[in-house]
Motif scaffolding. Structure first.
Motif, mmCIF file in Angstrom:
data_model
loop_
_atom_site.group_PDB
_atom_site.id
_atom_site.type_symbol
_atom_site.label_atom_id
_atom_site.label_comp_id
_atom_site.label_asym_id
_atom_site.label_seq_id
_atom_site.Cartn_x
_atom_site.Cartn_y
_atom_site.Cartn_z
ATOM 1 N N ASN A 164 0.864 -1.233 0.150
ATOM 2 C CA ASN A 164 -0.016 0.121 -0.038
ATOM 3 C C ASN A 164 0.963 1.195 0.022
ATOM 4 O O ASN A 164 0.969 2.078 0.837
ATOM 5 N N ALA A 165 1.618 1.369 -1.004
ATOM 6 C CA ALA A 165 2.608 2.549 -1.162
ATOM 7 C C ALA A 165 2.150 3.848 -1.090
ATOM 8 O O ALA A 165 0.996 3.989 -1.603
ATOM 9 N N GLY A 166 2.767 4.758 -0.611
ATOM 10 C CA GLY A 166 2.562 6.186 -0.515
ATOM 11 C C GLY A 166 3.290 7.056 -1.576
ATOM 12 O O GLY A 166 2.988 6.937 -2.619
ATOM 13 N N GLY A 167 4.117 7.785 -1.050
ATOM 14 C CA GLY A 167 5.030 8.677 -1.801
ATOM 15 C C GLY A 167 4.526 10.027 -1.765
ATOM 16 O O GLY A 167 3.953 10.499 -0.464
ATOM 17 N N ASN A 168 5.045 11.041 -2.631
ATOM 18 C CA ASN A 168 4.952 12.313 -2.452
ATOM 19 C C ASN A 168 3.763 12.934 -2.863
ATOM 20 O O ASN A 168 3.451 14.356 -2.711
ATOM 21 N N ARG A 169 2.736 12.412 -3.383
ATOM 22 C CA ARG A 169 1.492 12.965 -4.093
ATOM 23 C C ARG A 169 0.257 12.506 -3.305
ATOM 24 O O ARG A 169 -0.894 12.618 -3.979
ATOM 25 N N VAL A 170 0.489 11.823 -2.260
ATOM 26 C CA VAL A 170 -0.805 11.566 -1.456
ATOM 27 C C VAL A 170 -1.637 12.327 -0.951
ATOM 28 O O VAL A 170 -2.871 12.222 -1.140
ATOM 29 N N VAL A 171 -1.193 13.493 -0.839
ATOM 30 C CA VAL A 171 -2.020 14.635 -0.323
ATOM 31 C C VAL A 171 -3.121 14.871 -1.334
ATOM 32 O O VAL A 171 -4.259 15.157 -0.858
ATOM 33 N N ARG A 172 -2.935 14.552 -2.603
ATOM 34 C CA ARG A 172 -4.233 14.883 -3.778
ATOM 35 C C ARG A 172 -4.614 13.558 -3.869
ATOM 36 O O ARG A 172 -5.898 13.653 -4.450
#
Ligand code: FAD
Length: 469
Positions: A146-154
């Motif tokens: 369930n990877a995240g990263g830098n664009r999760v906020v959107r």
């Protein structure tokens, strides 16, 4: 040749089984510090059917197996344990179907994230998940963690980008859930069980993914702020006024100092500030979106939310602003052996957590470096602390940080998962009832306990043949 090798070659074919020394070395571990170990052999299925067939054979043999995607995981989940064979999904990288009308794509689980991104962007679409490991990590691995990263906020985490999925269970049963629509209320959404389960419940073989129209313009800014509280106010203002907001990356001043030093980067502002934020918007209209971003940042300057701001004037300039945040890989190397954390915290508790943990770590381990940064919009805080030559000292740091996370109402992993490296601390985030149910699910779906054993919830139940009826 061992009898296991012989049996697997007989049953699955020579092309599917490798015990070449170089191949075994290449599959001896992931990116974490979990102890590397060669698997007995590596299975390399070429199709979902071959995955299912191989699992059926392994179940009959009661042979333990570890599932391997791109091996970029940071929790040791894909690192072989004693006696295991490895199953690599690297050959299963086909793009099966692309729907350029509704914006979906059907892929095999072994496709590398970057290959997917490049493919859909050429068609005017966009897959928003993005990580530093994009060149090697696989879509199946992204789903399993369930990877995240830098664009999760959107755009949300991987879970929010998956519409459908196919899974091969440990006994070789294929569970096809290749849903292609956003709204589907036909009973329990079973794919959710497998997303983030780190391969302990089944092997993800195919996925249907949701795409976004491709943004054509990015606007980037670096802000200096007087406090964490100011950063939360800036985030709220940006969210309210900029629907195109896609990244909001927070760095405390210690991190910025270390980034400048290791990356030989110039100080971005004339004076240092306690906190820095990289803001990025992704959209389609350069002028109006830049104006909108500048207006919010002017408002933030006028209202003393922000102390100073740099808005990137070109793609090159934007890369220069991101360069501070992207020194993480080099810092990880510099501080080895390190304790690296990816904890989740309610935003309201984050500042107090950072202040108190930093104070404790600095007084207990003054010779070490302790750097804080994170994806503020998602409540995901990273801490990098090291180097620790003494494993006992590192363990003490882990204990200390995870107990503080529990006290703050957070979770011990917001991105990388539990694997083997965080297993002893799982009880600080999940109740005994929750872990008990997880182990029952594991026993139900993998009654012989062959799949990714010993990860996340530890060893299978004593009665592996648990039946629910
Ligand atoms: P692997 O490492 O091969 O496996 C990870 C786990 O998933 C293992 O337990 C494995 O058994 C299981 N697994 C793999 N494939 C399957 C499958 N098909 N079916 C079932 N189980 C499977 N993570 C983030 O969330 N956000 C980040 O920003 C981020 N940045 C990173 C930057 C770098 C430089 C590195 C090295 C790692 C980063 N990670 C990040 C961690 C890592 O990249 C992700 O966890 C990634 O999703 C793992 O994918 P993988 O294919 O490499 O999986």
């Amino acid at each position: 040749m061992t009898s296991l090798q012989q049996t697997l070659i007989e049953q699955l074919g020579e092309q599917c089984v490798s015990f070449d020394a170089g191949v075994l070395d290449a599959h001896a571990g992931d990116w974490s510090d979990a102890e590397k170990r060669r698997p007995q052999l590596v299975l390399m299925p070429r199709t979902p059917e071959e995955v299912a067939e191989a699992l059926g054979v392994l179940s009959t043999l009661r042979q333990k197996v570890v599932v391997q995607g791109g091996l970029t995981g940071l929790a040791g989940g894909a690192t072989p344990q004693a006696g295991e064979v490895a199953m690599s999904l690297a050959r299963m990288n086909a793009i099966e179907e692309f729907d350029g009308v509704g914006g979906t794509i059907t892929v095999q689980a072994g496709l590398a994230l970057e290959q997917l991104q490049t493919h859909v962007e050429a068609e005017g679409w966009f897959f928003p998940l993005d990580l530093g490991a994009r060149g090697s990590c696989q879509i199946g691995g992204n789903a399993a963690t369930n990877a995240g990263g830098n664009r999760v906020v959107r755009f949300g985490v991987m879970r929010e980008l998956i519409l459908g999925m196919e899974v091969a269970l440990a006994d070789g049963t294929v569970l096809t859930m290749m849903n292609k629509v956003t709204k589907n209320t036909t009973g329990i959404d079973l794919k959710q069980l497998f997303i983030g389960s780190e391969g302990i419940l089944g092997v993800i073989t195919r996925l249907v993914l949701k795409l976004e129209p491709k943004p054509t313009v990015a606007n980037t800014a670096l802000c200096a702020l007087g406090s964490f509280e100011a950063a939360t106010r800036l985030l709220k203002e940006l969210r309210r006024r900029l629907p195109a907001l896609s990244s909001f990356e927070l760095m405390w001043d210690d991190f910025m100092g270390a980034a400048m030093e290791i990356g030989a980067l110039k100080a971005p502002f004339a004076k240092r500030s306690p906190v820095y934020v990289i803001v990025e918007t992704l959209g389609a209209s350069e002028e109006s979106e830049r104006r909108a971003l500048e207006e919010v940042l002017e408002f933030a300057l006028d209202h003393d939310i922000v102390e100073d701001v740099i808005v990137a004037q070109s793609l090159d300039h934007s890369r220069q602003l991101w360069a501070y945040r992207e020194t993480v890989g080099e810092l990880l190397g510099r501080l080895k052996p390190h304790a690296a954390f990816d904890v989740g915290l309610p935003m309201i508790a984050m500042d107090r957590f950072v202040t108190s943990v930093k104070k404790t770590l600095t007084s207990r381990f003054p010779a070490q470096t302790h750097l804080f940064f994170g994806h503020l919009g998602d409540g995901n805080l990273h801490l990098l602390s090291g180097p620790y030559a003494d494993p006992a000292a590192m363990h003490e740091v882990e204990q200390l940080v995870y107990e503080a996370v529990q006290a703050a109402g957070g979770c011990i992993s917001a991105e990388h998962g539990i694997g083997v490296v965080k297993q002893e601390f799982l009880h600080l985030s999940r109740s005994p009832q929750e872990t008990d149910l997880m182990r029952k699910l594991k026993a139900l779906l993998d009654p012989c306990g062959i799949l990714n054993g010993g990860r996340v919830v530890g060893e299978p139940l004593a009665e592996p043949g648990l039946k629910l009826n």
